[in-house]
Design a protein around this motif. Sequence first.
Motif, short mmCIF file in Angstrom:
data_model
loop_
_atom_site.label_atom_id
_atom_site.label_comp_id
_atom_site.label_asym_id
_atom_site.label_seq_id
_atom_site.Cartn_x
_atom_site.Cartn_y
_atom_site.Cartn_z
N CYS A 1 32.67 -1.91 2.29
CA CYS A 1 32.75 -3.20 1.60
C CYS A 1 31.36 -3.71 1.24
N GLY A 2 31.29 -4.45 0.12
CA GLY A 2 30.01 -4.98 -0.33
C GLY A 2 29.52 -6.15 0.51
N THR A 3 28.26 -6.52 0.28
CA THR A 3 27.66 -7.61 1.08
C THR A 3 27.20 -8.77 0.22
N THR A 4 27.66 -8.84 -1.04
CA THR A 4 27.21 -9.91 -1.94
C THR A 4 27.62 -11.28 -1.39
N PHE A 5 26.69 -12.22 -1.50
CA PHE A 5 26.93 -13.56 -0.96
C PHE A 5 27.72 -14.40 -1.95
N GLY A 6 28.58 -15.25 -1.44
CA GLY A 6 29.19 -16.30 -2.25
C GLY A 6 30.40 -15.88 -3.08
N LEU A 7 30.99 -14.72 -2.80
CA LEU A 7 32.19 -14.33 -3.56
C LEU A 7 33.43 -15.04 -2.99
N THR A 8 34.53 -14.93 -3.72
CA THR A 8 35.79 -15.53 -3.27
C THR A 8 36.10 -15.10 -1.84
N ALA A 9 36.57 -16.03 -1.04
CA ALA A 9 36.83 -15.75 0.37
C ALA A 9 37.73 -14.52 0.53
N ASN A 10 37.35 -13.66 1.46
CA ASN A 10 38.11 -12.47 1.84
C ASN A 10 38.26 -11.42 0.72
N SER A 11 37.44 -11.55 -0.34
CA SER A 11 37.52 -10.55 -1.40
C SER A 11 36.72 -9.30 -1.05
N GLN A 12 35.84 -9.38 -0.08
CA GLN A 12 35.06 -8.20 0.32
C GLN A 12 35.51 -7.73 1.70
N THR A 13 36.74 -7.35 1.77
CA THR A 13 37.27 -6.93 3.07
C THR A 13 38.13 -5.68 2.89
N CYS A 14 38.32 -4.97 4.00
CA CYS A 14 39.18 -3.78 4.00
C CYS A 14 39.85 -3.74 5.37
N PRO A 15 40.78 -2.83 5.56
CA PRO A 15 41.45 -2.80 6.89
C PRO A 15 40.46 -2.75 8.06
N LEU A 16 39.31 -2.07 7.87
CA LEU A 16 38.38 -1.94 9.00
C LEU A 16 37.74 -3.27 9.36
N CYS A 17 37.14 -3.96 8.36
CA CYS A 17 36.45 -5.20 8.73
C CYS A 17 37.43 -6.35 8.94
N LEU A 18 38.72 -6.13 8.62
CA LEU A 18 39.73 -7.11 9.00
C LEU A 18 40.20 -6.86 10.44
N GLY A 19 39.74 -5.76 11.01
CA GLY A 19 40.07 -5.47 12.41
C GLY A 19 41.49 -4.94 12.59
N LEU A 20 42.05 -4.30 11.56
CA LEU A 20 43.42 -3.80 11.70
C LEU A 20 43.44 -2.55 12.57
N PRO A 21 44.56 -2.34 13.29
CA PRO A 21 44.63 -1.18 14.19
C PRO A 21 44.62 0.13 13.40
N GLY A 22 44.10 1.16 14.04
CA GLY A 22 44.12 2.48 13.41
C GLY A 22 42.94 2.78 12.53
N THR A 23 42.03 1.84 12.38
CA THR A 23 40.85 2.11 11.55
C THR A 23 39.71 2.61 12.43
N LEU A 24 38.82 3.37 11.82
CA LEU A 24 37.67 3.90 12.57
C LEU A 24 36.36 3.58 11.85
N PRO A 25 35.37 3.08 12.58
CA PRO A 25 34.08 2.72 11.96
C PRO A 25 33.25 3.95 11.60
N VAL A 26 32.55 3.87 10.48
CA VAL A 26 31.61 4.93 10.08
C VAL A 26 30.26 4.25 9.86
N LEU A 27 29.24 4.71 10.57
CA LEU A 27 27.94 4.03 10.54
C LEU A 27 27.23 4.18 9.18
N ASN A 28 26.63 3.09 8.72
CA ASN A 28 25.89 3.04 7.45
C ASN A 28 24.46 3.55 7.68
N GLN A 29 24.12 4.66 7.06
CA GLN A 29 22.80 5.27 7.29
C GLN A 29 21.66 4.37 6.81
#
Length: 511
Positions: free
Chosen positions: A25-53
């Motif tokens: 997901c992007g990190t741009t400031f000031g966008l519509t609430a919750n428009s930069q989210t995905c199952p992982l950063c929403l904390g949904l079960p079954g997702t796995l984190p992948v580290l950003n190099q």
Amino acid sequence: MIYEVVIGVEVHAQLRTKSKLFCGCGTTFGLTANSQTCPLCLGLPGTLPVLNQAAVEMAVRAGLALNCTIAVNNLFARKNYFYPDLPKGYQISQYEAPICEHGWIEIAASEGKKRVRIRRAHLEEDAGKSVHVAGTNGSRVDLNRAGTPLLEIVTEPDLRSADEVVAYLKGLRETLIYRDVCDGDMEKGNFRCEPNLSLRPLGQKEFGTKVELKNINSFKFVKDAVEYEIKRQTKVLNEGGKVQQETRLWNIDRGETAVMRSKEEAHDYRYFPDPDLVPLQIPKELIDQVRSSLGESPVDRKSRLEQEFGFSEYSVGVITSRKDIFEYFEKCVIEAEKLGLSKMEAGKELANCITIDFRGLARKMNSRAGFEQSNTPLPLGHPDSSEYGEVWLGTLIPEKNLAELIAKKIKGEISGPIYKTVLEEMFETRRTADEIIETKGLKQVSDEGTIEKIIDEVLEKSPNQVAQFREGKQQVLGFLVGQVMKASGGKANPGKVNELLKKKLGEAVKI
Ligand SMILES: [Zn+2]
């Protein structure tokens, strides 16, 4: 009782990555609430984190710039706590094995230069944001910020006053901006400060009880809050009371700190290694590669400018405050040298132009654009601006063009007032000095007959000054030169004016 103030600081600096720490997901400031989210950063079960190099590389760069040791073996840990803006119920952070340790930064303290030790700097993800909408029932949650990468930078308790805290924060922010690690934008919460402080009787070794001040986003508020807290704790101790270990918030309107919560200990968070993330091994080659690409530090740059050009502290401060400004200055100097100027004279004139004339122009442009002159951020990103804008004035004038203008001024081909007119015109039209001088009819007048005529008129109108000159008051010469220049619309050759005026006055004296 005389107390010694002991202060340490935690800073949360948002890293300038395009995507979040563990998802795309992007990190741009000031966008519509919750428009930069995905199952992982929403904390949904079954997702796995992948580290950003990119986040790891930025942390390494920051760590090296802060003189830290970089850990080859890193662990990510879960910091468990509940909050509505933290859907997972834990934050991924680093606990036992932070990426950077044992660094330092040098600040100017009242007794001279002082090293502030950096205990550690670790990677972690940010939480979301609770939004309390006035006039509605309840609050809402915006998770756009959830999972953005932060570097939490923690000092040893080395600071002893509010001024030292501010000096440290400014130095740290400057370094991070300089290294393209963090944009330092305090209003957007991208550089948040949390000082913790305690008092102890002067001479005592053990620390007193620590109070932490939460999330302050301006240098002024940091200073105010720390000074207030020193007074408050002194009063508590002098009255025989005990300072409570707690977290306090700075209330801007009331100018005081208030209890937010009693301080939790580390074990309250039940840290444990995150089973979803393998231990991170940073290749030694990567660390070496980042180190060799670091180049000159801001501190080294400052002392080089002082030595090479003999600049004032103010000029050095402005020119090195941003990398783009410094690079602009250096390129202008190189262009000026190509025009036959010495490095020293070109540098001095360019520094005046960038630190003083640009500033005046930025103010003028702001007021024309309808901005108040006081306490409004300069939108064009002038170094005086509290908010670092995207565009800096220097980008409007190519280095070569500015060098040409400066050369004309130094060589006496244009006067001060014409220089200012041309500079302003350059911002407006992006044209070269020659083009502007030609089209605006600003060409210098060197013809002796024309200049003499203007001098005669000026002398005729200034009998008092001529009389004073006769009495030996040499200072009036400057005034008369100014009058002649003004009468010529700034176009007369200043050297010629000086020469002819002296000659004429000499004649007048003889009479
Ligand atoms: Zn996401």
